[in-house]
Design a protein around this motif. Structure first.
Motif, PDB file in Angstrom:
ATOM      1  N   VAL A 141     -12.073   6.438  -6.276  1.00 17.75           N
ATOM      2  CA  VAL A 141     -11.076   7.234  -6.984  1.00 17.75           C
ATOM      3  C   VAL A 141      -9.721   7.072  -6.305  1.00 17.75           C
ATOM      4  CG1 VAL A 141     -12.732   8.882  -7.941  1.00 17.75           C
ATOM      5  CG2 VAL A 141     -11.673   9.337  -5.714  1.00 17.75           C
ATOM      6  N   ARG A 142      -9.722   6.400  -5.150  1.00 23.92           N
ATOM      7  CA  ARG A 142      -8.486   6.077  -4.423  1.00 23.92           C
ATOM      8  C   ARG A 142      -8.590   4.628  -3.938  1.00 23.92           C
ATOM      9  NH1 ARG A 142      -9.610  10.656  -0.844  1.00 23.92           N
ATOM     10  NH2 ARG A 142      -9.282   9.099   0.748  1.00 23.92           N
ATOM     11  N   VAL A 143      -8.414   3.689  -4.856  1.00 23.92           N
ATOM     12  CA  VAL A 143      -8.635   2.276  -4.575  1.00 23.92           C
ATOM     13  C   VAL A 143      -7.761   1.771  -3.427  1.00 23.92           C
ATOM     14  CG1 VAL A 143      -8.420  -0.068  -5.517  1.00 23.92           C
ATOM     15  CG2 VAL A 143      -9.520   1.716  -6.869  1.00 23.92           C
ATOM     16  N   ALA A 144      -6.476   2.045  -3.462  1.00 26.70           N
ATOM     17  CA  ALA A 144      -5.581   1.519  -2.413  1.00 26.70           C
ATOM     18  C   ALA A 144      -6.011   2.016  -1.038  1.00 26.70           C
ATOM     19  CB  ALA A 144      -4.138   1.903  -2.699  1.00 26.70           C
ATOM     20  N   GLY A 145      -6.358   3.274  -0.960  1.00 33.46           N
ATOM     21  CA  GLY A 145      -6.809   3.831   0.314  1.00 33.46           C
ATOM     22  C   GLY A 145      -8.115   3.218   0.784  1.00 33.46           C
ATOM     23  N   TRP A 146      -9.037   2.991  -0.135  1.00 29.45           N
ATOM     24  CA  TRP A 146     -10.344   2.465   0.258  1.00 29.45           C
ATOM     25  C   TRP A 146     -10.267   0.988   0.634  1.00 29.45           C
ATOM     26  CZ3 TRP A 146     -14.063   4.166   2.713  1.00 29.45           C
ATOM     27  CH2 TRP A 146     -15.282   3.527   2.769  1.00 29.45           C
ATOM     28  N   VAL A 147      -9.495   0.199  -0.100  1.00 32.00           N
ATOM     29  CA  VAL A 147      -9.350  -1.220   0.268  1.00 32.00           C
ATOM     30  C   VAL A 147      -8.771  -1.323   1.674  1.00 32.00           C
ATOM     31  CG1 VAL A 147      -8.124  -3.376  -0.244  1.00 32.00           C
ATOM     32  CG2 VAL A 147      -9.199  -2.087  -2.092  1.00 32.00           C
ATOM     33  N   THR A 148      -7.812  -0.481   1.977  1.00 34.77           N
ATOM     34  CA  THR A 148      -7.217  -0.455   3.313  1.00 34.77           C
ATOM     35  C   THR A 148      -8.281  -0.282   4.376  1.00 34.77           C
ATOM     36  OG1 THR A 148      -5.148   0.421   2.447  1.00 34.77           O
ATOM     37  CG2 THR A 148      -5.569   0.767   4.791  1.00 34.77           C
ATOM     38  N   GLN A 149      -9.276   0.561   4.115  1.00 29.58           N
ATOM     39  CA  GLN A 149     -10.336   0.820   5.085  1.00 29.58           C
ATOM     40  C   GLN A 149     -11.073  -0.467   5.484  1.00 29.58           C
ATOM     41  OE1 GLN A 149     -10.918   4.061   6.387  1.00 29.58           O
ATOM     42  NE2 GLN A 149      -8.988   4.352   5.301  1.00 29.58           N
ATOM     43  N   HIS A 150     -11.282  -1.347   4.530  1.00 29.94           N
ATOM     44  CA  HIS A 150     -12.013  -2.591   4.821  1.00 29.94           C
ATOM     45  C   HIS A 150     -11.271  -3.477   5.816  1.00 29.94           C
ATOM     46  CE1 HIS A 150     -15.251  -1.998   1.993  1.00 29.94           C
ATOM     47  NE2 HIS A 150     -14.397  -1.797   1.008  1.00 29.94           N
ATOM     48  N   PHE A 151      -9.951  -3.397   5.820  1.00 30.47           N
ATOM     49  CA  PHE A 151      -9.159  -4.282   6.684  1.00 30.47           C
ATOM     50  C   PHE A 151      -8.629  -3.588   7.933  1.00 30.47           C
ATOM     51  CE2 PHE A 151      -9.221  -6.303   2.552  1.00 30.47           C
ATOM     52  CZ  PHE A 151      -9.663  -7.570   2.917  1.00 30.47           C
ATOM     53  N   THR A 152      -9.064  -2.351   8.143  1.00 34.17           N
ATOM     54  CA  THR A 152      -8.672  -1.628   9.354  1.00 34.17           C
ATOM     55  C   THR A 152      -9.893  -1.173  10.153  1.00 34.17           C
ATOM     56  OG1 THR A 152      -8.440   0.426   8.075  1.00 34.17           O
ATOM     57  CG2 THR A 152      -6.435  -0.880   8.438  1.00 34.17           C
ATOM     58  N   GLY A 153     -11.080  -1.678   9.772  1.00 32.87           N
ATOM     59  CA  GLY A 153     -12.277  -1.425  10.563  1.00 32.87           C
ATOM     60  C   GLY A 153     -13.087  -0.212  10.164  1.00 32.87           C
ATOM     61  N   ARG A 184       0.806  -1.230   0.000  1.00 31.68           N
ATOM     62  CA  ARG A 184       0.000   0.000   0.000  1.00 31.68           C
ATOM     63  C   ARG A 184       0.830   1.266   0.000  1.00 31.68           C
ATOM     64  NH1 ARG A 184      -2.738   1.215   5.443  1.00 31.68           N
ATOM     65  NH2 ARG A 184      -0.535   1.299   5.823  1.00 31.68           N
ATOM     66  N   ASP A 185       1.859   1.326   0.819  1.00 31.01           N
ATOM     67  CA  ASP A 185       2.664   2.545   0.895  1.00 31.01           C
ATOM     68  C   ASP A 185       3.299   2.876  -0.448  1.00 31.01           C
ATOM     69  OD1 ASP A 185       1.961   2.903   3.531  1.00 31.01           O
ATOM     70  OD2 ASP A 185       3.746   1.899   4.307  1.00 31.01           O
ATOM     71  N   ALA A 186       3.787   1.855  -1.145  1.00 33.41           N
ATOM     72  CA  ALA A 186       4.359   2.086  -2.476  1.00 33.41           C
ATOM     73  C   ALA A 186       3.284   2.562  -3.445  1.00 33.41           C
ATOM     74  CB  ALA A 186       5.025   0.820  -3.003  1.00 33.41           C
ATOM     75  N   LEU A 187       2.098   1.962  -3.379  1.00 35.74           N
ATOM     76  CA  LEU A 187       0.997   2.395  -4.236  1.00 35.74           C
ATOM     77  C   LEU A 187       0.650   3.857  -3.962  1.00 35.74           C
ATOM     78  CD1 LEU A 187      -1.459  -0.639  -4.027  1.00 35.74           C
ATOM     79  CD2 LEU A 187      -0.303   0.167  -6.080  1.00 35.74           C
ATOM     80  N   LEU A 188       0.593   4.219  -2.707  1.00 33.29           N
ATOM     81  CA  LEU A 188       0.234   5.584  -2.350  1.00 33.29           C
ATOM     82  C   LEU A 188       1.329   6.577  -2.735  1.00 33.29           C
ATOM     83  CD1 LEU A 188      -1.492   4.958   1.093  1.00 33.29           C
ATOM     84  CD2 LEU A 188      -2.576   5.368  -1.123  1.00 33.29           C
ATOM     85  N   ARG A 189       2.584   6.174  -2.627  1.00 35.04           N
ATOM     86  CA  ARG A 189       3.693   7.056  -3.035  1.00 35.04           C
ATOM     87  C   ARG A 189       3.645   7.348  -4.526  1.00 35.04           C
ATOM     88  NH1 ARG A 189       6.752   4.228   0.540  1.00 35.04           N
ATOM     89  NH2 ARG A 189       7.514   2.795  -1.038  1.00 35.04           N
ATOM     90  N   ASN A 190       3.266   6.342  -5.310  1.00 37.34           N
ATOM     91  CA  ASN A 190       3.205   6.496  -6.756  1.00 37.34           C
ATOM     92  C   ASN A 190       1.890   7.124  -7.206  1.00 37.34           C
ATOM     93  OD1 ASN A 190       5.734   5.325  -7.144  1.00 37.34           O
ATOM     94  ND2 ASN A 190       4.860   3.273  -7.075  1.00 37.34           N
ATOM     95  N   GLY A 191       1.020   7.438  -6.280  1.00 37.36           N
ATOM     96  CA  GLY A 191      -0.280   8.014  -6.596  1.00 37.36           C
ATOM     97  C   GLY A 191      -1.329   6.929  -6.651  1.00 37.36           C
ATOM     98  N   ASP A 192      -2.346   7.075  -5.832  1.00 41.57           N
ATOM     99  CA  ASP A 192      -3.434   6.102  -5.825  1.00 41.57           C
ATOM    100  C   ASP A 192      -4.138   6.163  -7.173  1.00 41.57           C
ATOM    101  OD1 ASP A 192      -5.147   4.182  -4.810  1.00 41.57           O
ATOM    102  OD2 ASP A 192      -5.516   5.254  -2.939  1.00 41.57           O
ATOM    103  N   PHE A 193      -5.048   5.261  -7.431  1.00 39.54           N
ATOM    104  CA  PHE A 193      -5.666   5.195  -8.747  1.00 39.54           C
ATOM    105  C   PHE A 193      -7.167   4.969  -8.639  1.00 39.54           C
ATOM    106  CE2 PHE A 193      -4.462   0.993  -7.475  1.00 39.54           C
ATOM    107  CZ  PHE A 193      -5.496   0.183  -7.892  1.00 39.54           C
ATOM    108  N   THR A 194      -7.862   5.305  -9.710  1.00 35.33           N
ATOM    109  CA  THR A 194      -9.301   5.126  -9.819  1.00 35.33           C
ATOM    110  C   THR A 194      -9.594   3.756 -10.415  1.00 35.33           C
ATOM    111  OG1 THR A 194      -9.657   7.493 -10.126  1.00 35.33           O
ATOM    112  CG2 THR A 194     -11.399   6.026 -10.926  1.00 35.33           C
ATOM    113  N   GLY A 195     -10.545   3.052  -9.829  1.00 41.63           N
ATOM    114  CA  GLY A 195     -10.907   1.746 -10.356  1.00 41.63           C
ATOM    115  C   GLY A 195     -11.828   1.008  -9.416  1.00 41.63           C
ATOM    116  N   ILE A 196     -11.792  -0.305  -9.512  1.00 40.18           N
ATOM    117  CA  ILE A 196     -12.603  -1.154  -8.644  1.00 40.18           C
ATOM    118  C   ILE A 196     -11.708  -2.153  -7.925  1.00 40.18           C
ATOM    119  CG2 ILE A 196     -14.662  -0.952 -10.101  1.00 40.18           C
ATOM    120  CD1 ILE A 196     -14.076  -4.004 -10.820  1.00 40.18           C
ATOM    121  N   TYR A 197     -12.278  -2.764  -6.904  1.00 33.45           N
ATOM    122  CA  TYR A 197     -11.596  -3.830  -6.185  1.00 33.45           C
ATOM    123  C   TYR A 197     -12.578  -4.972  -5.976  1.00 33.45           C
ATOM    124  CZ  TYR A 197     -14.078  -1.550  -2.384  1.00 33.45           C
ATOM    125  OH  TYR A 197     -15.053  -0.986  -1.602  1.00 33.45           O
TER     126      TYR A 197
END
Length: 113
Positions: free
Chosen positions: A44-56, A15-28
């Motif tokens: 519009v920020r897939v990496a950030g939103w997926v993280t939310q599911h696994f952090t409560g 995730r940190d590498a994804l966020l450093r390179n700029g999050d992306f728009t899409g689906i998961y």
């Protein structure tokens, strides 16, 4: 990401590498391999939103399964690489394809419908 998906641990590590390179728009597609259930979403920020599911902070049912030991895989699709021109249509098609509304975690067929 691997074609067969990555575990939440692998995703969170990358995730940190994804966020450093700029999050992306899409689906998961989050697949609970223990219960054979899917959760499909868009952002519009897939990496950030997926993280939310696994952090409560995302889907409470996904988080509960994760917290209590269910196994998961995660796949992501960039809007840019999807061939779709509309994110809502991409998400609705994925929800239908993965039966995420009929026997998964999604409470709508997509976009609040």
């Amino acid at each position: 990401m691997k074609d067969e998906g990555v575990s939440p641990r692998e995703f969170l590590s990358a995730r940190d590498a994804l966020l450093r390179n700029g999050d992306f728009t899409g689906i998961y597609v989050i697949h609970n391999t223990t219960k054979n259930m899917n959760c499909v979403g868009q952002s519009v920020r897939v990496a950030g939103w997926v993280t939310q599911h696994f952090t409560g902070y995302g889907n409470g049912d996904v988080y509960a399964g994760y917290k209590y030991g269910d196994d998961f895989t995660i796949n992501v699709v960039s809007m840019y690489e999807s061939g779709y021109e509309n994110l809502d249509v991409l998400e609705r098609d994925a929800i239908r394809t993965y039966a995420a509304y009929d026997c998964g975690y999604n409470r709508t067929r997509g976009n609040g419908n």
